[in-house]
Write a protein that holds these residues in place. Structure first.
Motif, PDB file in Angstrom:
ATOM      1  N   ALA A 244      12.789   9.135  -4.127  1.00 42.24           N
ATOM      2  CA  ALA A 244      13.454   8.192  -5.032  1.00 42.24           C
ATOM      3  C   ALA A 244      12.857   6.794  -4.863  1.00 42.24           C
ATOM      4  N   ARG A 245      13.147   5.912  -5.799  1.00 45.67           N
ATOM      5  CA  ARG A 245      12.696   4.520  -5.729  1.00 45.67           C
ATOM      6  C   ARG A 245      13.619   3.769  -4.791  1.00 45.67           C
ATOM      7  N   GLU A 246      13.069   3.263  -3.713  1.00 47.84           N
ATOM      8  CA  GLU A 246      13.824   2.523  -2.694  1.00 47.84           C
ATOM      9  C   GLU A 246      13.619   1.031  -2.892  1.00 47.84           C
ATOM     10  N   ILE A 247      14.696   0.311  -3.144  1.00 44.20           N
ATOM     11  CA  ILE A 247      14.611  -1.134  -3.285  1.00 44.20           C
ATOM     12  C   ILE A 247      14.577  -1.702  -1.872  1.00 44.20           C
ATOM     13  N   ASP A 248      13.501  -2.389  -1.547  1.00 46.61           N
ATOM     14  CA  ASP A 248      13.370  -2.934  -0.198  1.00 46.61           C
ATOM     15  C   ASP A 248      13.935  -4.339  -0.104  1.00 46.61           C
TER      16      ASP A 248
ATOM     17  N   ARG B  67       0.812  -1.213   0.000  1.00 44.06           N
ATOM     18  CA  ARG B  67       0.000   0.000   0.000  1.00 44.06           C
ATOM     19  C   ARG B  67       0.854   1.275   0.000  1.00 44.06           C
ATOM     20  N   ARG B  68       2.172   1.133   0.029  1.00 46.91           N
ATOM     21  CA  ARG B  68       3.047   2.309   0.018  1.00 46.91           C
ATOM     22  C   ARG B  68       2.964   3.006  -1.349  1.00 46.91           C
ATOM     23  N   PRO B  69       3.073   4.326  -1.343  1.00 54.09           N
ATOM     24  CA  PRO B  69       3.096   5.040  -2.629  1.00 54.09           C
ATOM     25  C   PRO B  69       4.263   4.554  -3.500  1.00 54.09           C
ATOM     26  N   GLY B  70       3.970   4.359  -4.770  1.00 52.20           N
ATOM     27  CA  GLY B  70       5.000   3.953  -5.720  1.00 52.20           C
ATOM     28  C   GLY B  70       5.414   2.500  -5.622  1.00 52.20           C
ATOM     29  N   PHE B  71       4.666   1.682  -4.882  1.00 52.45           N
ATOM     30  CA  PHE B  71       5.053   0.281  -4.722  1.00 52.45           C
ATOM     31  C   PHE B  71       5.128  -0.409  -6.076  1.00 52.45           C
ATOM     32  N   THR B  72       6.174  -1.201  -6.255  1.00 59.44           N
ATOM     33  CA  THR B  72       6.344  -2.015  -7.456  1.00 59.44           C
ATOM     34  C   THR B  72       7.011  -3.325  -7.059  1.00 59.44           C
TER      35      THR B  72
ATOM     36  N   VAL C 252      11.138 -18.264  -8.082  1.00 64.12           N
ATOM     37  CA  VAL C 252      12.527 -18.488  -7.669  1.00 64.12           C
ATOM     38  C   VAL C 252      13.213 -17.198  -7.237  1.00 64.12           C
ATOM     39  N   GLY C 253      12.494 -16.076  -7.332  1.00 58.68           N
ATOM     40  CA  GLY C 253      13.072 -14.813  -6.900  1.00 58.68           C
ATOM     41  C   GLY C 253      12.040 -13.709  -6.927  1.00 58.68           C
ATOM     42  N   PHE C 254      12.347 -12.623  -6.229  1.00 58.28           N
ATOM     43  CA  PHE C 254      11.447 -11.470  -6.218  1.00 58.28           C
ATOM     44  C   PHE C 254      12.223 -10.215  -5.852  1.00 58.28           C
ATOM     45  N   ALA C 255      11.645  -9.083  -6.218  1.00 59.25           N
ATOM     46  CA  ALA C 255      12.158  -7.776  -5.812  1.00 59.25           C
ATOM     47  C   ALA C 255      10.964  -6.888  -5.512  1.00 59.25           C
ATOM     48  N   THR C 256      11.090  -6.063  -4.475  1.00 62.57           N
ATOM     49  CA  THR C 256      10.047  -5.096  -4.135  1.00 62.57           C
ATOM     50  C   THR C 256      10.694  -3.732  -3.937  1.00 62.57           C
ATOM     51  N   ALA C 257       9.927  -2.689  -4.246  1.00 62.22           N
ATOM     52  CA  ALA C 257      10.428  -1.318  -4.121  1.00 62.22           C
ATOM     53  C   ALA C 257       9.248  -0.370  -3.976  1.00 62.22           C
ATOM     54  N   TRP C 258       9.541   0.856  -3.542  1.00 60.40           N
ATOM     55  CA  TRP C 258       8.531   1.904  -3.416  1.00 60.40           C
ATOM     56  C   TRP C 258       9.209   3.256  -3.388  1.00 60.40           C
ATOM     57  N   SER C 259       8.409   4.311  -3.337  1.00 62.75           N
ATOM     58  CA  SER C 259       8.947   5.662  -3.261  1.00 62.75           C
ATOM     59  C   SER C 259       9.257   5.987  -1.805  1.00 62.75           C
ATOM     60  N   THR C 260      10.465   6.473  -1.567  1.00 64.55           N
ATOM     61  CA  THR C 260      10.862   6.862  -0.209  1.00 64.55           C
ATOM     62  C   THR C 260      10.112   8.137   0.172  1.00 64.55           C
ATOM     63  N   PRO C 261       9.425   8.127   1.308  1.00 66.51           N
ATOM     64  CA  PRO C 261       8.639   9.304   1.691  1.00 66.51           C
ATOM     65  C   PRO C 261       9.500  10.444   2.249  1.00 66.51           C
ATOM     66  N   THR C 262       8.862  11.597   2.322  1.00 71.66           N
ATOM     67  CA  THR C 262       9.402  12.755   3.016  1.00 71.66           C
ATOM     68  C   THR C 262       8.433  13.038   4.150  1.00 71.66           C
TER      69      THR C 262
END
Length: 189
Positions: free
Chosen positions: A104-108, A51-56, A67-77
């Motif tokens: 920016a896009r933050e890779i989690d 539910r984070r803004p910019g989640f991908t 066999v793999g995954f990546a998640t990312a989102w926009s870092t808030p201010t």
């Protein structure tokens, strides 16, 4: 050939059991040494992370198996004060943290099963969640405990922007290969 594709939020949550299994395979082994409870916590956290803004997110499939995954989102201010974010902010200082990381896009998370490592899957997952980062502004942080992870990000063109003390066990911030501040990052001594 392993297929990597972007996955919508709702579809991602439908793969919860597979994601937990990949997470455990990737992070319960050395050098991360996380326990099974952390794998459970990841799946629980994912329910709110989507539910984070910019989640991908992107998943890697070998046939029907994840066999793999990546998640990312926009870092808030303002910049977050949870998890390892305070260490990142301390390493960059307040103005660089805000200018370089906020918005920016933050890779989690980036995780690949042991059986799929060394096949290019991680690189493809990383590109899948960063290729449309606004103005190329993508970043991540990773532990210094894994020379393999540090070397992987460098090979992908990422620039290490913080340099904890030699032999330290902290975290390092990396800026993506298209991040406009990558050339401003201090290089190690």
């Amino acid at each position: 050939m392993t297929a990597v594709r972007a996955v919508a939020r709702d579809a991602l949550l439908g793969h919860g059991t597979a994601l937990r299994s990949v997470y455990a395979d990737a992070f319960c082994a050395p050098p991360w040494n996380e326990d099974e409870e952390r794998a459970d916590a990841f799946v629980t956290r994912l329910g709110s992370d989507v539910r984070r803004p910019g989640f991908t997110a992107a998943l890697a499939f070998d046939g029907p198996d994840v066999v793999g995954f990546a998640t990312a989102w926009s870092t808030p201010t303002p910049f977050p004060a949870d998890r390892c974010h305070p260490q990142a902010a301390a390493g960059l200082g307040p103005s660089r943290t805000e200018e370089w990381l906020c918005g920016a896009r933050e890779i989690d998370e980036l995780a690949v099963r042991a059986t799929a490592r060394g096949t290019g899957v991680a690189a493809r997952l990383l590109r899948a969640v960063t290729e449309d980062a606004p103005d190329g502004r993508a970043w991540l942080l990773t532990s210094l405990r894994s020379p393999r992870a540090l070397a992987f990000y460098r090979r992908q063109g990422w620039t290490q922007a913080t340099h904890p003390s030699p032999g330290g066990h902290g975290i390092a911030v990396f800026l993506g290969p298209h991040h406009p501040a990558r050339t401003l990052a201090a290089q190690p001594l």
